[in-house]
Enzyme design. Structure first.
Site, PDB file in Angstrom:
ATOM      1  N   ASP A  25     -13.921  -2.210   1.845  1.00 56.07           N
ATOM      2  CA  ASP A  25     -13.058  -2.372   3.024  1.00 56.07           C
ATOM      3  C   ASP A  25     -13.861  -1.953   4.243  1.00 56.07           C
ATOM      4  O   ASP A  25     -14.534  -2.780   4.883  1.00 56.07           O
ATOM      5  CB  ASP A  25     -11.767  -1.539   2.833  1.00 56.07           C
ATOM      6  CG  ASP A  25     -10.846  -1.478   4.051  1.00 56.07           C
ATOM      7  OD1 ASP A  25      -9.731  -0.925   3.919  1.00 56.07           O
ATOM      8  OD2 ASP A  25     -11.239  -1.968   5.115  1.00 56.07           O
ATOM      9  N   LYS A  37      -2.950   4.986  -2.632  1.00 54.72           N
ATOM     10  CA  LYS A  37      -3.947   5.735  -1.889  1.00 54.72           C
ATOM     11  C   LYS A  37      -4.331   6.950  -2.733  1.00 54.72           C
ATOM     12  O   LYS A  37      -3.471   7.627  -3.287  1.00 54.72           O
ATOM     13  CB  LYS A  37      -3.383   6.188  -0.544  1.00 54.72           C
ATOM     14  CG  LYS A  37      -3.124   5.059   0.424  1.00 54.72           C
ATOM     15  CD  LYS A  37      -4.401   4.418   0.894  1.00 54.72           C
ATOM     16  CE  LYS A  37      -4.176   3.437   2.006  1.00 54.72           C
ATOM     17  NZ  LYS A  37      -5.434   2.825   2.487  1.00 54.72           N
ATOM     18  N   SER A  51       0.860  -1.178   0.000  1.00 52.84           N
ATOM     19  CA  SER A  51       0.000   0.000   0.000  1.00 52.84           C
ATOM     20  C   SER A  51       0.895   1.225   0.000  1.00 52.84           C
ATOM     21  O   SER A  51       1.724   1.391   0.903  1.00 52.84           O
ATOM     22  CB  SER A  51      -0.897  -0.012   1.244  1.00 52.84           C
ATOM     23  OG  SER A  51      -1.737   1.134   1.274  1.00 52.84           O
ATOM     24  N   ASP A  58      -7.092   2.924  -3.493  1.00 47.50           N
ATOM     25  CA  ASP A  58      -7.889   2.906  -2.267  1.00 47.50           C
ATOM     26  C   ASP A  58      -8.169   4.342  -1.840  1.00 47.50           C
ATOM     27  O   ASP A  58      -7.239   5.107  -1.593  1.00 47.50           O
ATOM     28  CB  ASP A  58      -7.142   2.168  -1.152  1.00 47.50           C
ATOM     29  CG  ASP A  58      -7.957   2.041   0.134  1.00 47.50           C
ATOM     30  OD1 ASP A  58      -7.432   1.469   1.111  1.00 47.50           O
ATOM     31  OD2 ASP A  58      -9.100   2.528   0.171  1.00 47.50           O
ATOM     32  N   GLY A  79      -4.402  -4.839   5.262  1.00 39.73           N
ATOM     33  CA  GLY A  79      -3.424  -4.615   6.326  1.00 39.73           C
ATOM     34  C   GLY A  79      -3.775  -3.396   7.150  1.00 39.73           C
ATOM     35  O   GLY A  79      -4.456  -2.488   6.666  1.00 39.73           O
ATOM     36  N   LYS A  96     -10.246  -7.908   6.620  1.00 39.87           N
ATOM     37  CA  LYS A  96      -9.386  -7.561   7.755  1.00 39.87           C
ATOM     38  C   LYS A  96     -10.013  -8.155   9.006  1.00 39.87           C
ATOM     39  O   LYS A  96     -11.138  -7.782   9.360  1.00 39.87           O
ATOM     40  CB  LYS A  96      -9.255  -6.049   7.915  1.00 39.87           C
ATOM     41  CG  LYS A  96      -8.495  -5.345   6.810  1.00 39.87           C
ATOM     42  CD  LYS A  96      -8.541  -3.831   6.998  1.00 39.87           C
ATOM     43  CE  LYS A  96      -7.799  -3.102   5.891  1.00 39.87           C
ATOM     44  NZ  LYS A  96      -7.980  -1.619   5.971  1.00 39.87           N
ATOM     45  N   LYS A 103      -0.801  -0.821  -4.613  1.00 36.85           N
ATOM     46  CA  LYS A 103      -2.047  -0.129  -4.266  1.00 36.85           C
ATOM     47  C   LYS A 103      -1.697   1.319  -3.992  1.00 36.85           C
ATOM     48  O   LYS A 103      -0.801   1.610  -3.192  1.00 36.85           O
ATOM     49  CB  LYS A 103      -2.693  -0.767  -3.021  1.00 36.85           C
ATOM     50  CG  LYS A 103      -3.798   0.045  -2.379  1.00 36.85           C
ATOM     51  CD  LYS A 103      -4.568  -0.803  -1.374  1.00 36.85           C
ATOM     52  CE  LYS A 103      -4.587  -0.219  -0.018  1.00 36.85           C
ATOM     53  NZ  LYS A 103      -5.511  -0.970   0.905  1.00 36.85           N
ATOM     54  N   GLU A 162     -10.988   0.603  -4.267  1.00 33.93           N
ATOM     55  CA  GLU A 162     -11.344   0.207  -2.902  1.00 33.93           C
ATOM     56  C   GLU A 162     -12.004   1.355  -2.149  1.00 33.93           C
ATOM     57  O   GLU A 162     -11.469   2.461  -2.084  1.00 33.93           O
ATOM     58  CB  GLU A 162     -10.070  -0.250  -2.165  1.00 33.93           C
ATOM     59  CG  GLU A 162     -10.247  -0.740  -0.740  1.00 33.93           C
ATOM     60  CD  GLU A 162      -8.903  -1.148  -0.109  1.00 33.93           C
ATOM     61  OE1 GLU A 162      -8.827  -1.202   1.115  1.00 33.93           O
ATOM     62  OE2 GLU A 162      -7.932  -1.381  -0.876  1.00 33.93           O
TER      63      GLU A 162
HETATM   64  C1  NPQ Z   1      -6.639   0.407   4.263  1.00 36.19           C
HETATM   65  N1  NPQ Z   1      -4.481  -0.024   5.313  1.00 36.19           N
HETATM   66  O1  NPQ Z   1      -6.521  -0.552   3.526  1.00 36.19           O
HETATM   67  C2  NPQ Z   1      -5.747   0.601   5.445  1.00 36.19           C
HETATM   68  C3  NPQ Z   1      -5.695   2.049   5.843  1.00 36.19           C
HETATM   69  C4  NPQ Z   1      -4.759   2.417   6.960  1.00 36.19           C
HETATM   70  C5  NPQ Z   1      -2.338  -0.686   4.499  1.00 36.19           C
HETATM   71  O2  NPQ Z   1      -3.689   0.922   3.509  1.00 36.19           O
HETATM   72  C6  NPQ Z   1      -1.982   3.059  11.083  1.00 36.19           C
HETATM   73  C7  NPQ Z   1      -2.686   1.956  11.240  1.00 36.19           C
HETATM   74  C8  NPQ Z   1      -2.148   3.724   9.929  1.00 36.19           C
HETATM   75  C9  NPQ Z   1      -3.566   1.488  10.261  1.00 36.19           C
HETATM   76  C10 NPQ Z   1      -3.207   3.954   7.762  1.00 36.19           C
HETATM   77  C11 NPQ Z   1      -3.575   0.165   4.388  1.00 36.19           C
HETATM   78  C12 NPQ Z   1      -3.028   3.287   8.930  1.00 36.19           C
HETATM   79  C13 NPQ Z   1      -3.736   2.174   9.084  1.00 36.19           C
HETATM   80  C14 NPQ Z   1      -4.037   3.524   6.791  1.00 36.19           C
HETATM   81  C15 NPQ Z   1      -4.625   1.731   8.078  1.00 36.19           C
HETATM   82  O3  NPQ Z   1      -7.568   1.189   4.108  1.00 36.19           O
HETATM   83 MG    MG Z   2      -8.633   0.258   2.505  1.00 37.98          MG
END
Ligand code: NPQ
Ligand code: MG
Length: 372
Positions: free
Chosen positions: A242, A166, A138, A192, A294, A266, A164, A217
């Protein structure tokens, strides 16, 4: 098992680099670990769980200090007077509404203790078949498209098999175009939005259809299931949910509404690894692809995620990156990427140990919970 002791460990780990999403710029991961000791058939066994909530309620309504309070005041008291198993935790906690990340952390610790007592690995408990899983990454929002392309190049050099990105309003089309232009049409690429758009952005989001993305996403709000179904009809890019998927029931609703062609699974978001397995089974029965999301987990949550992603229905690379994607040093042995994959642990429980010295170095607070 009869729970005999529970300690909450609040830890802080700096990120190797800022991680910016549509909801926050993160430079550190604060996390909450549960150390649970129980009497299993006369033997004392310790299991570990990880709460994936963030310090502030920006990804979901839960937040770390709230989780710690809910666990101590409302969740643990419902477990200590029972002979619990991992399979019965959710039943005992069901009267407490919501708080899925807090519940998941407790169920995870009970599950780890139970599997350690049985000498069984989580992967074999799940019936997972793969010995290794493909690793996606990510990539946060960057100040310039140039910096983003450079970062993506670094991850591809590191062996990640799926990227991926953001996105958010104003940081979307040009970022995707630059990565596609630089790395070609064959690169497995997805985006995402973390719920940063509304249905009124439909015409703008449809411009992403030109880039042959694996999926988009969570473009819309976590409660906007019907609107995701409408947007899914307006776009050719597969819709992935998600934040909206918080239980097997909400997954069934999303599938029935046509709001999700793919689901990001998740365990923390849905109340635990057992519910995550149920969503896997439901999606598979409906021909819906799932992948493991994650939450910047430590090696504890990462170990459990790798085993989950080894189930046959996880047909797309997950956000299961190497430890060094986020942390210079983990609190367990590091997870490394080998030829684009991460190896599934085979040891008892989640198959990793918390390194006492690392725990000491990262701990910001320790709370021994009363079992009275
Ligand atoms: C998601 N995860 O898929 C989340 C968003 C996310 C890997 O993008 C600290 C802890 C910071 C969890 C930032 C990824 C975070 C977090 C983003 C989760 O939407
Ligand atoms: Mg997400």
């Amino acid at each position: 098992m009869q729970i005999t002791a529970v300690t909450l460990h609040s830890i802080g780990m700096p990120l190797v680099g800022a991680f910016t999403t549509s909801f926050k710029r993160q430079v550190e991961r604060e996390a909450l670990l549960i150390e649970l000791t129980a009497d299993v058939a006369g033997d004392s066994v310790t299991g570990w769980g990880e709460c994936v909530a963030l310090p502030d309620p920006l990804y979901s309504s839960e937040y770390l200090s709230g989780c710690a309070e809910v666990i101590g005041r409302f969740l643990l008291p419902r477990l200590v007077h029972h002979d619990v198993t991992a399979e019965t935790v959710q039943h005992h906690l069901r009267p407490v509404k919501g708080h899925r990340m807090a519940k998941a952390a407790l169920e995870m610790a009970v599950l780890d203790a139970q599997l350690r007592a049985a000498g069984q690995s989580f992967a074999s408990y799940l019936g997972a078949t793969a010995a290794r899983v493909p690793s996606g990454v990510s990539v946060g929002i960057h100040d310039t498209v140039g910096e983003l392309v450079e970062a993506v190049g670094g991850y591809l050099d590191a062996g990640y098999v799926r990227i991926k990105l953001k996105i958010e309003p104003g940081n979307d089309i040009e970022a995707v175009r630059a990565v596609r232009t630089e790395f070609g049409d064959e690169l497995p690429l997805q985006v995402d939005a973390n719920a940063a758009y509304t249905l009124a952005d439909g015409p703008h989001l449809r411009r992403l259809d030109a880039f042959n993305l694996l999926l988009i996403e969570q473009p819309l709000g976590e409660e906007d299931l019907r609107q995701h179904a409408v947007l899914a009809c307006q776009m050719t890019t597969p819709m992935c949910l998600d934040e909206s998927i918080v239980s097997v029931e909400s997954a069934a609703d999303a599938i029935a509404l046509g709001a999700a062609a793919v689901i990001n699974v998740k365990a923390g978001r849905v109340g635990g690894y057992l519910e995550a397995k149920r969503i896997h089974d439901l999606a598979r029965a409906n021909g819906i692809a799932v992948w493991c999301g994650g939450m910047l987990e430590t090696g504890l949550g990462r170990a459990a995620n790798v085993a989950l992603a080894a189930l046959p229905g996880f047909t797309l690379p997950g956000d299961i990156s190497a430890s060094d994607r986020f942390y210079a040093e983990d609190i367990t042995r590091p997870f490394v990427i080998e030829d684009g994959h991460i190896t599934v642990p085979t040891g008892p429980g989640f198959g990793v140990e918390v390194i006492p010295e690392r725990l000491r170095q990262t701990t910001t607070a320790t709370t021994q919970l009363s079992l009275a």
